[in-house]
Write a protein that holds these residues in place. Structure first.
Motif, PDB file in Angstrom:
ATOM      1  N   GLY A 129      -9.186  -4.946  16.792  1.00  0.00           N
ATOM      2  CA  GLY A 129     -10.138  -4.890  15.686  1.00  0.00           C
ATOM      3  C   GLY A 129      -9.613  -3.986  14.598  1.00  0.00           C
ATOM      4  N   GLY A 130      -9.451  -4.510  13.397  1.00  0.00           N
ATOM      5  CA  GLY A 130      -8.929  -3.710  12.295  1.00  0.00           C
ATOM      6  C   GLY A 130      -9.463  -4.197  10.974  1.00  0.00           C
ATOM      7  N   SER A 131      -8.699  -3.966   9.926  1.00  0.00           N
ATOM      8  CA  SER A 131      -9.181  -4.254   8.576  1.00  0.00           C
ATOM      9  C   SER A 131      -9.473  -5.727   8.346  1.00  0.00           C
ATOM     10  CB  SER A 131      -8.154  -3.758   7.555  1.00  0.00           C
ATOM     11  OG  SER A 131      -7.998  -2.357   7.634  1.00  0.00           O
ATOM     12  N   VAL A 132      -8.752  -6.623   9.014  1.00  0.00           N
ATOM     13  CA  VAL A 132      -9.049  -8.048   8.815  1.00  0.00           C
ATOM     14  C   VAL A 132     -10.423  -8.414   9.365  1.00  0.00           C
ATOM     15  CG1 VAL A 132      -6.614  -8.714   8.849  1.00  0.00           C
ATOM     16  CG2 VAL A 132      -7.944  -8.792  10.968  1.00  0.00           C
ATOM     17  N   SER A 149      -5.959   6.213  14.377  1.00  0.00           N
ATOM     18  CA  SER A 149      -5.764   5.431  13.161  1.00  0.00           C
ATOM     19  C   SER A 149      -6.216   3.997  13.368  1.00  0.00           C
ATOM     20  CB  SER A 149      -4.288   5.449  12.742  1.00  0.00           C
ATOM     21  OG  SER A 149      -3.492   4.783  13.699  1.00  0.00           O
ATOM     22  N   ALA A 150      -6.216   3.255  12.269  1.00  0.00           N
ATOM     23  CA  ALA A 150      -6.483   1.821  12.284  1.00  0.00           C
ATOM     24  C   ALA A 150      -5.426   1.135  11.451  1.00  0.00           C
ATOM     25  CB  ALA A 150      -7.871   1.526  11.720  1.00  0.00           C
ATOM     26  N   ASP A 151      -5.068  -0.084  11.827  1.00  0.00           N
ATOM     27  CA  ASP A 151      -4.229  -0.904  10.970  1.00  0.00           C
ATOM     28  C   ASP A 151      -4.985  -2.182  10.653  1.00  0.00           C
ATOM     29  OD1 ASP A 151      -3.926  -2.585  13.189  1.00  0.00           O
ATOM     30  OD2 ASP A 151      -1.940  -1.813  13.694  1.00  0.00           O
ATOM     31  N   TYR A 152      -4.296  -3.224  10.286  1.00  0.00           N
ATOM     32  CA  TYR A 152      -4.985  -4.459   9.915  1.00  0.00           C
ATOM     33  C   TYR A 152      -5.650  -5.145  11.101  1.00  0.00           C
ATOM     34  CZ  TYR A 152      -3.565  -4.627   5.035  1.00  0.00           C
ATOM     35  OH  TYR A 152      -3.431  -4.362   3.690  1.00  0.00           O
ATOM     36  N   THR A 153      -5.163  -4.901  12.328  1.00  0.00           N
ATOM     37  CA  THR A 153      -5.683  -5.659  13.467  1.00  0.00           C
ATOM     38  C   THR A 153      -6.117  -4.812  14.658  1.00  0.00           C
ATOM     39  OG1 THR A 153      -3.405  -5.969  14.240  1.00  0.00           O
ATOM     40  CG2 THR A 153      -4.356  -7.726  12.904  1.00  0.00           C
ATOM     41  N   THR A 154      -5.831  -3.513  14.668  1.00  0.00           N
ATOM     42  CA  THR A 154      -6.176  -2.693  15.833  1.00  0.00           C
ATOM     43  C   THR A 154      -6.641  -1.300  15.438  1.00  0.00           C
ATOM     44  OG1 THR A 154      -3.912  -1.834  16.112  1.00  0.00           O
ATOM     45  CG2 THR A 154      -4.469  -3.878  17.283  1.00  0.00           C
ATOM     46  N   TYR A 205      -5.784 -10.644   4.715  1.00  0.00           N
ATOM     47  CA  TYR A 205      -4.670  -9.799   4.294  1.00  0.00           C
ATOM     48  C   TYR A 205      -4.718  -9.506   2.796  1.00  0.00           C
ATOM     49  CZ  TYR A 205      -1.934 -10.163   8.673  1.00  0.00           C
ATOM     50  OH  TYR A 205      -1.472 -10.069   9.964  1.00  0.00           O
ATOM     51  N   ARG A 206      -5.449 -10.319   2.056  1.00  0.00           N
ATOM     52  CA  ARG A 206      -5.529 -10.127   0.610  1.00  0.00           C
ATOM     53  C   ARG A 206      -6.313  -8.859   0.257  1.00  0.00           C
ATOM     54  NH1 ARG A 206      -9.555 -11.690  -2.608  1.00  0.00           N
ATOM     55  NH2 ARG A 206      -8.040 -12.698  -3.989  1.00  0.00           N
ATOM     56  N   VAL A 207      -7.104  -8.356   1.173  1.00  0.00           N
ATOM     57  CA  VAL A 207      -7.974  -7.210   0.909  1.00  0.00           C
ATOM     58  C   VAL A 207      -7.228  -5.910   1.228  1.00  0.00           C
ATOM     59  CG1 VAL A 207     -10.149  -6.102   1.497  1.00  0.00           C
ATOM     60  CG2 VAL A 207      -9.992  -8.604   1.467  1.00  0.00           C
ATOM     61  N   PRO A 208      -7.281  -4.910   0.380  1.00  0.00           N
ATOM     62  CA  PRO A 208      -6.639  -3.637   0.698  1.00  0.00           C
ATOM     63  C   PRO A 208      -7.166  -3.071   2.007  1.00  0.00           C
ATOM     64  CG  PRO A 208      -7.400  -3.661  -1.582  1.00  0.00           C
ATOM     65  CD  PRO A 208      -7.975  -4.879  -0.921  1.00  0.00           C
ATOM     66  N   PRO A 211       1.601  -7.552   5.513  1.00  0.00           N
ATOM     67  CA  PRO A 211       1.265  -6.173   5.862  1.00  0.00           C
ATOM     68  C   PRO A 211       1.155  -5.932   7.363  1.00  0.00           C
ATOM     69  CG  PRO A 211      -0.736  -7.337   5.325  1.00  0.00           C
ATOM     70  CD  PRO A 211       0.391  -8.319   5.124  1.00  0.00           C
ATOM     71  N   ASP A 212       1.150  -6.998   8.159  1.00  0.00           N
ATOM     72  CA  ASP A 212       0.953  -6.936   9.595  1.00  0.00           C
ATOM     73  C   ASP A 212       1.447  -8.255  10.161  1.00  0.00           C
ATOM     74  OD1 ASP A 212      -0.804  -5.576  11.957  1.00  0.00           O
ATOM     75  OD2 ASP A 212      -1.094  -7.749  11.986  1.00  0.00           O
ATOM     76  N   GLY A 213       1.827  -8.254  11.441  1.00  0.00           N
ATOM     77  CA  GLY A 213       2.451  -9.448  11.975  1.00  0.00           C
ATOM     78  C   GLY A 213       1.594 -10.351  12.830  1.00  0.00           C
ATOM     79  N   GLN A 214       0.336 -10.027  13.059  1.00  0.00           N
ATOM     80  CA  GLN A 214      -0.456 -10.845  13.973  1.00  0.00           C
ATOM     81  C   GLN A 214      -0.687 -12.250  13.438  1.00  0.00           C
ATOM     82  OE1 GLN A 214      -4.081  -9.103  15.408  1.00  0.00           O
ATOM     83  NE2 GLN A 214      -4.774 -10.972  16.389  1.00  0.00           N
TER      84      GLN A 214
END
Length: 498
Positions: free
Chosen positions: A56-59, A158-163, A230-233, A371-374
């Motif tokens: 679970g992250g920014s996406v 921390s958090a990234d785009y997916t975790t 991914y388009r969202v900061p 920005p992330d590889g998932q």
């Protein structure tokens, strides 16, 4: 490949080569509720490294609440019901009152033109008083204090785009403390000091926005991904940040703190049998629940090159992003080798040509996955043109370089050197138990089985010059890219055409 390290998928081969680990040194098990644990037994020193990953992250930010996961990433160690509260019964009531006060404030704000300004002012004052009241019961530093007093080091949340992730090291005789503390925050999460953290994040975002490189990166993502999140900061849109609320944040964590959505890994001076016993002791009671919904939005095919020009009274900055598949695709390893060939220190092909020889570029960054590889993402170049050169000059130089990669095979020795360089980088990282724990958790979560480490390492060894030409032809071509660059308004050609 994920952004956690250029050669992370070579971990198994590197570990085996050093004699530090083989498959028999890793023990993995899954509790009845679905929580997964991986253990690397390596008795080199009386220290363990602990890493917990939550999917679970920014996406996954809800619509209108962008930046929520990023904000929560740094708040994961603010405690639980039992840790971080001076009086939980009183704090619970104060937090409920705070949520109610904020709800009333939002309801009045949502009236738009019909909003009663006097009433809105009163509600805002009530909300601020509720924030202060809840703060009196908060001791959000207690969680970290307990860890530090027990000898914890390198504490990071921390958090990234997916975790979401939390990691630290501990003396090996503190293994039970890790399980106990993680059980507290994962089974009884409390989002406290939310309004203070949100205000700090808004200020940090404001400062970061002054960097033209951040501006160009954000514009690249917004242009390259019209549909995908991914388009969202990662730190959210400014208008959303100001509206984030604690109740939604609490719900976000509770929806993702599900046993089947959690991977825990420990590496170092640890007994796997003891780790299993403690995992059962502290997490068996965590009820199994349905996993949070998966992201369904897929980016449609790009019909051709996209170009965006930004007016900016600063030195020019240029970003080029080529569409590429996720790290689950078979081409992922070849793209990693390719980025090493292009950007490995002073010997990288792109660095030598664009920076040293042609002097087109002052600085250069190349990433195999951004920005992330998932999910399908971008192979990117971030470049600052050298004085006297325009963005068009730099684009022409990059095109010439990539054209050769698409039409001429690289020497086998050069490809072998790139593979060796990736492996050497991993060797240096493997001295850290924390790196090994992180990779075990990431691969378990990503592929569903930590053993994938070893098969992926074998795939790296199979990369040839033919593979590199193939991926260059398939992905690194002008029709498959997005270009964003800044230009001083006075330098824009008449009519706005570049």
């Amino acid at each position: 490949m994920r952004v956690y390290g250029l050669g992370c998928l070579l971990l198994a081969a590197a570990l085996a080569a050093q004699g530090q680990v083989a498959e028999q040194h890793v023990t993995a098990f899954t509790l009845a509720n679905g929580l997964r644990v991986a253990v690397l037994e390596r008795h080199l020193s009386p220290v363990i490294a602990c890493f917990t990953l939550v999917g679970g992250g920014s996406v996954d930010d809800p619509p209108g609440q962008t930046g929520l996961a990023s904000l929560l990433g740094g708040m994961q160690l603010n405690g639980s019901e039992s840790v971080g509260s001076r009086n939980w019964a009183e704090e619970k009531a104060a937090l409920a009152a705070l949520d109610d006060a904020y709800g009333r404030l939002q309801a009045e704000r949502n009236k738009g033109l019909l909003r009663n300004e006097d009433e809105y002012g009163k509600l805002r004052t009530q909300w601020r008083l509720a924030v202060d009241a809840a703060q009196r019961f908060s001791d959000s530093r207690e969680y970290r204090r307990i860890l530090t007093e027990a000898g914890a080091d390198q504490i990071h949340a921390s958090a990234d785009y997916t975790t979401l992730s939390v990691s630290y090291t501990l003396p090996s005789n503190r293994l039970e403390l890790w399980f106990a503390m993680e059980a507290q925050r994962l089974m009884h999460p409390v989002v406290r000091d939310f309004d203070q953290a949100r205000a700090a994040m808004i200020e940090d975002r404001r400062k970061a926005g002054s960097d033209p490189r951040n501006l160009v990166r954000g514009a690249l993502l917004a242009s390259a991904f019209p549909a995908h999140p991914y388009r969202v900061p990662q730190d959210g849109w400014p208008s959303d940040l100001a509206e984030l609320d604690r109740r939604s944040a609490q719900g976000f964590l509770e929806a993702r703190y599900v046993p089947g959505n959690i991977v825990m890994a420990v590496a170092g001076d640890v007994d796997p049998a003891e780790a299993r016993r403690l995992a059962e002791k502290y997490f068996a009671a965590m009820p199994a629940r349905a996993l949070p919904p998966a992201l369904r939005t897929a980016e449609p095919p790009q019909p051709g090159q996209r170009t965006l020009i930004l007016d900016r009274d600063t030195a020019p900055v240029l970003a080029i992003g080529y569409n590429r598949p996720s790290y689950l695709d078979r081409d992922d390893t070849a793209l990693d080798v390719l980025v090493t060939l292009l950007n490995s220190g002073s010997t990288g092909i792109a660095r030598q040509e664009l920076v040293e020889e042609k002097k087109l570029v002052f600085s250069l960054e190349i990433a195999a996955s951004f920005p992330d590889g998932q999910y399908p993402n971008l192979f990117t170049f971030l470049l600052v043109p050298a004085p006297g050169h325009s963005a068009a000059d730099v684009i022409q130089g990059v095109d010439a370089l990539l054209f050769r990669l698409r039409t001429q095979k690289l020497p086998p020795a050069v490809v072998a050197a790139a593979r060796n360089q990736i492996q050497s980088q991993i060797y240096q990282n493997l001295a850290s138990n924390l790196f090994a724990a992180r990779m075990l958790a990431i691969h378990t979560w990503t592929y569903g089985d930590w053993k994938k480490l070893f098969t992926l390492a074998a795939d790296y060894g199979k990369i040839t010059e033919d593979d590199l030409m193939r991926v260059a032809q398939r992905y690194l071509n002008p029709g498959n890219r997005t270009v964003v660059y800044t230009i001083m308004p006075a330098q824009r050609p008449r009519g706005g055409v570049q």
